[in-house]
Design an enzyme around this catalytic site. Structure first.
Site, mmCIF file in Angstrom:
data_model
loop_
_atom_site.group_PDB
_atom_site.id
_atom_site.type_symbol
_atom_site.label_atom_id
_atom_site.label_comp_id
_atom_site.label_asym_id
_atom_site.label_seq_id
_atom_site.Cartn_x
_atom_site.Cartn_y
_atom_site.Cartn_z
ATOM 1 N N GLY A 168 -0.823 -8.864 8.353
ATOM 2 C CA GLY A 168 -0.897 -9.552 7.049
ATOM 3 C C GLY A 168 0.447 -10.012 6.509
ATOM 4 N N SER A 169 1.408 -9.115 6.482
ATOM 5 C CA SER A 169 2.699 -9.467 5.873
ATOM 6 C C SER A 169 3.745 -9.851 6.918
ATOM 7 C CB SER A 169 3.213 -8.285 5.039
ATOM 8 O OG SER A 169 3.416 -7.156 5.859
ATOM 9 N N ASP A 183 -8.028 -7.270 9.491
ATOM 10 C CA ASP A 183 -6.603 -7.179 9.830
ATOM 11 C C ASP A 183 -6.175 -5.713 9.861
ATOM 12 O OD1 ASP A 183 -3.984 -8.198 10.380
ATOM 13 O OD2 ASP A 183 -3.415 -7.782 8.308
ATOM 14 N N HIS A 218 -3.052 -5.869 12.187
ATOM 15 C CA HIS A 218 -2.344 -5.593 10.928
ATOM 16 C C HIS A 218 -1.075 -6.455 10.793
ATOM 17 C CE1 HIS A 218 -1.645 -2.295 7.658
ATOM 18 N NE2 HIS A 218 -1.223 -3.486 7.247
ATOM 19 N N ILE A 221 -2.898 -10.197 -4.085
ATOM 20 C CA ILE A 221 -3.405 -10.763 -2.824
ATOM 21 C C ILE A 221 -4.730 -11.494 -3.060
ATOM 22 C CG2 ILE A 221 -4.338 -10.131 -0.542
ATOM 23 C CD1 ILE A 221 -2.190 -7.818 -0.570
ATOM 24 N N GLY A 239 0.839 -1.198 0.000
ATOM 25 C CA GLY A 239 0.000 0.000 0.000
ATOM 26 C C GLY A 239 0.871 1.244 0.000
ATOM 27 N N GLU A 298 -4.969 2.682 13.756
ATOM 28 C CA GLU A 298 -4.145 1.556 14.224
ATOM 29 C C GLU A 298 -3.087 2.131 15.145
ATOM 30 O OE1 GLU A 298 -2.682 -0.494 10.783
ATOM 31 O OE2 GLU A 298 -4.683 -1.139 10.193
ATOM 32 N N ARG A 314 -7.063 -1.789 3.773
ATOM 33 C CA ARG A 314 -6.810 -0.687 4.694
ATOM 34 C C ARG A 314 -8.097 -0.403 5.470
ATOM 35 N NH1 ARG A 314 -2.304 -1.630 4.217
ATOM 36 N NH2 ARG A 314 -0.569 -0.364 3.469
HETATM 37 O O1 LIG Z 1 0.558 -2.587 2.495
HETATM 38 C C1 LIG Z 1 1.185 -3.497 3.013
HETATM 39 O O2 LIG Z 1 2.265 -3.872 2.561
HETATM 40 C C2 LIG Z 1 0.701 -4.222 4.205
HETATM 41 O O3 LIG Z 1 -0.498 -3.737 4.654
HETATM 42 C C3 LIG Z 1 1.737 -4.174 5.284
HETATM 43 O O4 LIG Z 1 1.890 -2.863 5.711
#
Ligand SMILES: O=C(O)[C@H](O)CO
Length: 347
Positions: free
Chosen positions: A314-315, A288, A312, A184, A105, A293, A264
């Protein structure tokens, strides 16, 4: 793990130093990983913020410190979610050539302003798709199988173990609607194959060539909302997608629908989501990402039994975060060496 690293160039592929060590690269937060720092330090003078950007105190200190450290830098490796503002770019100075955000993002980057100034922008898509897709599936399971209520029972020691108690919903046989069939979204569909989903729908600006092989049908948003048992948000945050899930769109969803958000927080109007969950207009949600946040611990969403929220992550796997750190660093090396960005947003 090896395959994750292989998705970016190897260190040996990176053009080497006819660059000068006098170029300064600012790393915006102290939680960036050594795998990225090592690459940057081979080529540049690296300046690191001493702060992280997740506690309220850390955020303020980080922001103030960045303002002090940024003048004269040629590149920014952005690990913070602070906005990259006009003020910050002015403070950096005209030698700034590239912003490399260690995230897929880039809604925190002022793209028109960067473009106006001829500053390149890179992000880290692709390398995180698998990890985020895994979290999307964790959220589907968590929200469908009522993990929040069930974990509360474990912690309170009061289990409702009746045959008809705390029953959830199946993924098997369901219709899953993906909003945004990018990296994704596609990774999520691939991983869901083993769950015997009945039908995959997707929506977006245009049909995706990959959809055919995935067996996903292109529909408009209203059709997707009306037919999906799971609605998975995997789109970037833009002016167009901000609050795309709101009172009106929630009303178009099925009573048993489960909303998943790995994009987001601002894709969703959280007040409207709260009302829909409270009134049982939809079944549950798995998030997530939230706004803000961290979500304050007294936030009304956290009073609901039918929501499953993660911070948050995810990654957040070792392999993925290293791949992101390496890719972000290599984009800087390329940009300051006059080579094309590996994963450009703006070139
Ligand atoms: O955008 C992204 O890479 C994920 O949300 C991790 O910040």
């Amino acid at each position: 793990m090896a395959s994750v690293f292989n998705t970016a160039l190897s260190v040996e592929d990176v053009p080497n130093t006819n660059m000068t060590k006098s170029l300064k690269v600012l790393v915006s937060s102290n939680d960036y990983l050594d795998s990225g720092i090592k690459i940057l330090e081979e080529h540049f003078t690296v300046i690191k913020s001493r702060y992280q950007n997740f506690s309220e105190e850390g955020l303020t200190k980080n922001k103030d410190e960045l303002f002090d450290l940024i003048p004269g830098c040629s590149a920014l490796v952005w690990v913070s979610h602070h906005p990259i503002t006009k003020e910050l770019l002015d403070r950096a100075g005209p030698q700034l050539k590239v912003v490399s955000t260690a995230s897929a993002g880039y809604n925190h980057c002022n793209v028109p302003e960067l473009k106006k100034r001829g500053i390149k922008l890179a992000n880290t898509p692709g390398v995180l798709s698998a990890a985020v897709a895994e979290v999307a599936i964790a959220l589907m399971l968590g929200a469908a199988r009522r993990f929040t209520e069930n974990l509360d029972q474990v912690h309170s020691g009061e289990w409702e173990i009746g045959f008809d108690k705390v029953l959830g919903q199946d993924i098997q046989g369901s219709t899953v609607g993906i909003v945004g069939l990018g990296g994704i979204g596609q990774a999520t569909v691939k991983r869901l194959r083993g769950f015997y989903v009945e039908k995959f729908l997707y929506t977006g600006h245009r049909e995706k060539p990959e959809a055919k092989e995935l067996g996903a049908e292109f529909v408009d948003l209203d059709t997707l909302l009306a037919h999906s048992d799971f609605v998975v948000l995997a789109v970037p945050l833009t002016d167009e997608t901000k609050h795309m899930i709101n009172k009106t769109t929630l009303a178009k969803m099925k009573k048993n629908a489960i909303l998943i958000n790995v994009g987001r927080g601002d894709l969703v109007n959280q007040d409207d989501l709260y009302d829909a969950l409270k009134n049982r207009d939809i079944y549950s949600a798995g998030l997530d990402v939230t706004t803000p946040e961290p979500l304050p611990k007294d936030h009304k969403l956290l009073t609901l039994p039918n929501i499953f929220i993660l911070p948050h992550i995810g990654s957040a796997t070792i392999g993925t975060r290293n791949a992101m750190a390496v890719l972000a660093a290599k984009n800087v090396v390329n940009a300051l060496n006059g080579k094309p960005l590996i994963t450009p947003v703006l070139e």
